[in-house]
Each structure stands twice: as structure tokens, then as C-alpha cells.
Motif scaffolding. Structure first.
Motif, PDB file in Angstrom:
ATOM      1  N   ALA A   1       0.855  -1.181   0.000  1.00 56.36           N
ATOM      2  CA  ALA A   1       0.000   0.000   0.000  1.00 56.36           C
ATOM      3  C   ALA A   1       0.889   1.229   0.000  1.00 56.36           C
ATOM      4  O   ALA A   1       1.621   1.477   0.955  1.00 56.36           O
ATOM      5  CB  ALA A   1      -0.913   0.000   1.227  1.00 56.36           C
TER       6      ALA A   1
ATOM      7  N   PHE B   1      -2.833   0.206  -4.262  1.00 58.18           N
ATOM      8  CA  PHE B   1      -2.502  -1.069  -3.652  1.00 58.18           C
ATOM      9  C   PHE B   1      -1.943  -1.975  -4.740  1.00 58.18           C
ATOM     10  O   PHE B   1      -2.574  -2.167  -5.781  1.00 58.18           O
ATOM     11  CB  PHE B   1      -3.732  -1.724  -3.024  1.00 58.18           C
ATOM     12  CG  PHE B   1      -3.410  -3.003  -2.299  1.00 58.18           C
ATOM     13  CD1 PHE B   1      -2.898  -2.976  -1.021  1.00 58.18           C
ATOM     14  CD2 PHE B   1      -3.602  -4.231  -2.915  1.00 58.18           C
ATOM     15  CE1 PHE B   1      -2.575  -4.157  -0.349  1.00 58.18           C
ATOM     16  CE2 PHE B   1      -3.293  -5.418  -2.262  1.00 58.18           C
ATOM     17  CZ  PHE B   1      -2.777  -5.374  -0.972  1.00 58.18           C
TER      18      PHE B   1
ATOM     19  N   LEU C   1     -10.942  -0.564   0.075  1.00 57.07           N
ATOM     20  CA  LEU C   1     -10.020   0.394  -0.538  1.00 57.07           C
ATOM     21  C   LEU C   1     -10.783   1.541  -1.193  1.00 57.07           C
ATOM     22  O   LEU C   1     -10.356   2.694  -1.137  1.00 57.07           O
ATOM     23  CB  LEU C   1      -9.130  -0.310  -1.560  1.00 57.07           C
ATOM     24  CG  LEU C   1      -8.127  -1.332  -0.995  1.00 57.07           C
ATOM     25  CD1 LEU C   1      -7.294  -1.934  -2.126  1.00 57.07           C
ATOM     26  CD2 LEU C   1      -7.231  -0.716   0.063  1.00 57.07           C
TER      27      LEU C   1
ATOM     28  N   TYR D   1      -8.791   4.852  -2.353  1.00 52.81           N
ATOM     29  CA  TYR D   1      -7.748   4.291  -3.222  1.00 52.81           C
ATOM     30  C   TYR D   1      -8.191   4.372  -4.679  1.00 52.81           C
ATOM     31  O   TYR D   1      -9.368   4.189  -4.998  1.00 52.81           O
ATOM     32  CB  TYR D   1      -7.454   2.837  -2.856  1.00 52.81           C
ATOM     33  CG  TYR D   1      -6.480   2.676  -1.718  1.00 52.81           C
ATOM     34  CD1 TYR D   1      -5.211   2.147  -1.932  1.00 52.81           C
ATOM     35  CD2 TYR D   1      -6.816   3.067  -0.421  1.00 52.81           C
ATOM     36  CE1 TYR D   1      -4.315   1.990  -0.884  1.00 52.81           C
ATOM     37  CE2 TYR D   1      -5.925   2.919   0.631  1.00 52.81           C
ATOM     38  CZ  TYR D   1      -4.675   2.380   0.392  1.00 52.81           C
ATOM     39  OH  TYR D   1      -3.778   2.241   1.440  1.00 52.81           O
TER      40      TYR D   1
ATOM     41  N   ILE E   1      -6.120  -0.999  -7.776  1.00 55.55           N
ATOM     42  CA  ILE E   1      -5.405  -2.189  -7.326  1.00 55.55           C
ATOM     43  C   ILE E   1      -4.599  -2.679  -8.522  1.00 55.55           C
ATOM     44  O   ILE E   1      -5.164  -3.003  -9.571  1.00 55.55           O
ATOM     45  CB  ILE E   1      -6.378  -3.290  -6.859  1.00 55.55           C
ATOM     46  CG1 ILE E   1      -7.242  -2.786  -5.701  1.00 55.55           C
ATOM     47  CG2 ILE E   1      -5.599  -4.543  -6.455  1.00 55.55           C
ATOM     48  CD1 ILE E   1      -8.359  -3.746  -5.317  1.00 55.55           C
TER      49      ILE E   1
END
Length: 237
Positions: A150, A155, A179, A184, A187
Motif C-alpha cells: 500500500a 494497492f 479500498l 484508493y 489495485i
């Protein structure tokens, strides 16, 4: 074949990711080490290590890049039924040594998760940069897991395993939801697979991926405390 740059272990540096080879796709450089500072620098620049025991450290930045935007996670009807049944309890940072070990052991074709890699990511886990996410069945057994870095609002998923049907899928749904709630932006899945694509991942040009990284890795997320548990609260099937 083009000559690959050799990374001096005493110099904290990488060539630009867009200089990676087209064949094999994404191979950028070799050498260096797996120190915490070098690994963090690599991921910040869209680069990751991937090699086996009989090779030097190889650094990659494939084009295109497989990513999952948290808001695009796909939950099939069958998976939604599994989640509604509360078959799995999802946690974070509760069993990192077991997760990375099972990630290595579950790959029957061989693994890049060598002892050297395990030690390197364990050091980053101790620094609060690498996290594990775990799926536990109703008997309290660890049946799925993944680990990754992270950094800012990104991530970077590294590896995953599943010992029961839908365990890793349930884990991914909960991770994406958490997330997303934390702000976020993506990913990183590195390389595409049918499993990831069915869950909503897609491939984007490396240039777009690097642009997202540049805008995201220095932005703090809404939440930093990874010591929590998730349970599915989505709609019924």
C-alpha cells in the motif's frame, strides 16, 4: 536482443519504465537488491521484481498493465449468494507469514516467491508497507489470502491463494470495497488472468498506469489502520 541495464546494488536507481522490452513483455533491468528502499522505489515507478532462484533479480513493467479500479469490482450472482451466506470472515494483517507461505506453496508450476523474496516482503510488512488479507472459513481455518503493498492511494497486489471455492473472490470483493471507501484509486494486478478479468479487472496502457501512479502514490488515503475485519453488507442475490 537489446542489452538490459544492470542495477548496481550500491545505487538506488531504475531506468524509466517505458524503456522495458516488448519481448519478453515488460522486462526492464536486472541486478540490484531487494532492500526496502529499492522495492518501494520500484513500485512507485510501476516496476516489480519477478524471477526464480536460478536467475538474477529481474525487474518488470509490462505493457499493458492489468489493474482493478475498486468501483469496478464485479460480483456475480453466485458469488453474491456466497457472500450473503457469510461463509468467510475477512481480516487484514492477522496471518502474514502463513499467507506468503501458502501463496508460494499453492503454485504447483513453481514459484517466484523464493526465500529471498519472502524475507524482503516480510521486512516491508514489519514497516507497515506490505499487508496481508485473509479469508477464514466458518471453522476458523485460513482458506484464502493475498499480500501486497500500500503506497499512497494505490494497492499493489503481489500474490494470492485459495483453498476453498470462492475464498479468493470473497477476499477481493471485500478488499475492493474497503479500498474504495478509503479513496484508493486502483489495485495493481500486474499481469492479466481470467480470474481477475471476470472480477472486473482490465488492461490499460502502461503510460496511463504510470500517470495514475504519479497522481496517487503521494496522496495519503482516508484510512491507514489495516487492523480490522470485514463482513459483506451488500444487496441480497
Amino acid at each position: 536482443m537489446a542489452t538490459l541495464p544492470w542495477i548496481d546494488p550500491d545505487r538506488l536507481w531504475f531506468p524509466p519504465a517505458d524503456q522495458a522490452l516488448e519481448d519478453p513483455d515488460g522486462l526492464l533491468a536486472l541486478g540490484g537488491d531487494l532492500s526496502p528502499d529499492r522495492l518501494v522505489l520500484a513500485y512507485r515507478q510501476g516496476i516489480f521484481p519477478w524471477y526464480s532462484d536460478d536467475q538474477p533479480i529481474l525487474w518488470w513493467s509490462p505493457n499493458p498493465r492489468c489493474v482493478l479500479f475498486p468501483e469496478e469490482i464485479h460480483v456475480s450472482r453466485s458469488l453474491r449468494r456466497t457472500l450473503n451466506q457469510q461463509r468467510f470472515r475477512i481480516t487484514a494483517d492477522q496471518a502474514f507469514p502463513e499467507v506468503i507461505r501458502l501463496c508460494a506453496e499453492s503454485r504447483q508450476e513453481g514459484t517466484w516467491i523464493t526465500d529471498e523474496m519472502t524475507e524482503a516482503y516480510s521486512r516491508l510488512h514489519q514497516k507497515g508497507i506490505v499487508h496481508s488479507i485473509e479469508a477464514w472459513n466458518q471453522d476458523g481455518r485460513l482458506v484464502g489470502g493475498m499480500y501486497g503493498l500500500a503506497l499512497g492511494r494505490c494497492f499493489f497486489g503481489e500474490s494470492m491463494f485459495s483453498l476453498e471455492t470462492n475464498a479468493s473472490k470473497a477476499l477481493m470483493v471485500h478488499l475492493a470495497g474497503q479500498l474504495g471507501a478509503w479513496g484508493y484509486n486502483l489495485i495493481d494486478c500486474q499481469v492479466e488472468s481470467g480470474h481477475l478479468l471476470r472480477m472486473g479487472a482490465r488492461c490499460i496502457p502502461r503510460a496511463e498506469f504510470l500517470s495514475i501512479l504519479e497522481a496517487s502514490v503521494d496522496r495519503p488515503p482516508v484510512q491507514r489502520d489495516w487492523n480490522f475485519q470485514w463482513r459483506w453488507t451488500g444487496p441480497e442475490a
